[in-house]
Design an enzyme around this catalytic site. Structure first.
Site, mmCIF file in Angstrom:
data_model
loop_
_atom_site.group_PDB
_atom_site.id
_atom_site.type_symbol
_atom_site.label_atom_id
_atom_site.label_comp_id
_atom_site.label_asym_id
_atom_site.label_seq_id
_atom_site.Cartn_x
_atom_site.Cartn_y
_atom_site.Cartn_z
ATOM 1 N N PRO A 135 -2.618 6.911 -10.412
ATOM 2 C CA PRO A 135 -1.777 7.551 -9.388
ATOM 3 C C PRO A 135 -2.041 7.133 -7.939
ATOM 4 C CG PRO A 135 -3.479 9.053 -10.091
ATOM 5 C CD PRO A 135 -3.611 7.825 -10.957
ATOM 6 N N CYS A 136 -1.660 5.910 -7.612
ATOM 7 C CA CYS A 136 -1.831 5.415 -6.244
ATOM 8 C C CYS A 136 -0.924 6.143 -5.256
ATOM 9 C CB CYS A 136 -1.602 3.914 -6.191
ATOM 10 S SG CYS A 136 -0.033 3.368 -6.880
ATOM 11 N N HIS A 137 0.088 6.837 -5.755
ATOM 12 C CA HIS A 137 0.984 7.588 -4.864
ATOM 13 C C HIS A 137 0.280 8.783 -4.227
ATOM 14 C CE1 HIS A 137 1.413 9.440 -8.879
ATOM 15 N NE2 HIS A 137 1.627 10.575 -8.226
#
Length: 176
Positions: A135-137
């Site tokens: 989850p780089c967001h």
């Protein structure tokens, strides 16, 4: 067998955030691409079309569907991620950011034992090969602003709003 000799297969899944192209290398999920994604290679690099009912796509599709339905907050998939040792540390750190929360690049750098490396963390974050699953967001600017996202800022905003709505997390930040 080298990556160049690997069997590369892909499928396209529909999602609330647009089509997602899943790529497997030698039977292990290695990439997730969104439409209009930065660093998206040409489609001929995705290998041959596969069947979503086959491994590893069936399990990835099941877990993504559960995530998008708000029924699951974590992914448990075998991944084949290629990157530098530092990139791999960043990607591992991303998986530890709690669902529905955000951290700054600096906080992530400290968390992985690289204080002061927020720029390098940002570059590694941008090269995450399996967005959403890793989850780089969930990484934002030091002031809480939405900074770059390979899938586009609108998609990042929507993913964060979705997670916060499901988790009831409000505006929680910095929770490792």
């Amino acid at each position: 067998m080298s990556v160049l000799d690997a069997a590369i297969v892909h499928v396209v899944l529909e999602s609330p955030y647009g089509p997602l192209t899943l790529v497997a290398t030698d039977g292990t999920l290695s990439h997730l691409y969104m439409t209009d994604q930065r660093h998206r290679p040409p489609e001929e690099d995705f290998g041959v079309p596969g069947d979503v009912r086959d491994a590893p796509f069936a399990e990835a599709a099941r877990q993504l569907a559960a995530y998008f339905a708000g029924e699951s907050t974590r992914f448990d998939l075998r991944l084949d991620l290629h990157g530098t040792p530092f990139q791999r540390r960043v990607w591992a750190g991303l998986t530890e950011i709690p669902y529905g929360t955000t951290v700054s690049y600096g906080e992530l750098a400290e968390h992985i034992g690289a204080p002061g490396a927020s720029r390098a963390v940002g570059l590694a974050n941008g090269r995450n090969p399996v967005g959403i699953i890793v989850p780089c967001h969930r990484v934002v600017g030091a002031d809480g602003s939405l900074t770059g996202y390979g899938g586009g800022l609108d998609r990042k905003r929507r993913l964060l709003a979705f997670e916060r709505g499901v988790a009831g997390a409000g505006e929680q930040e910095g929770l490792f």
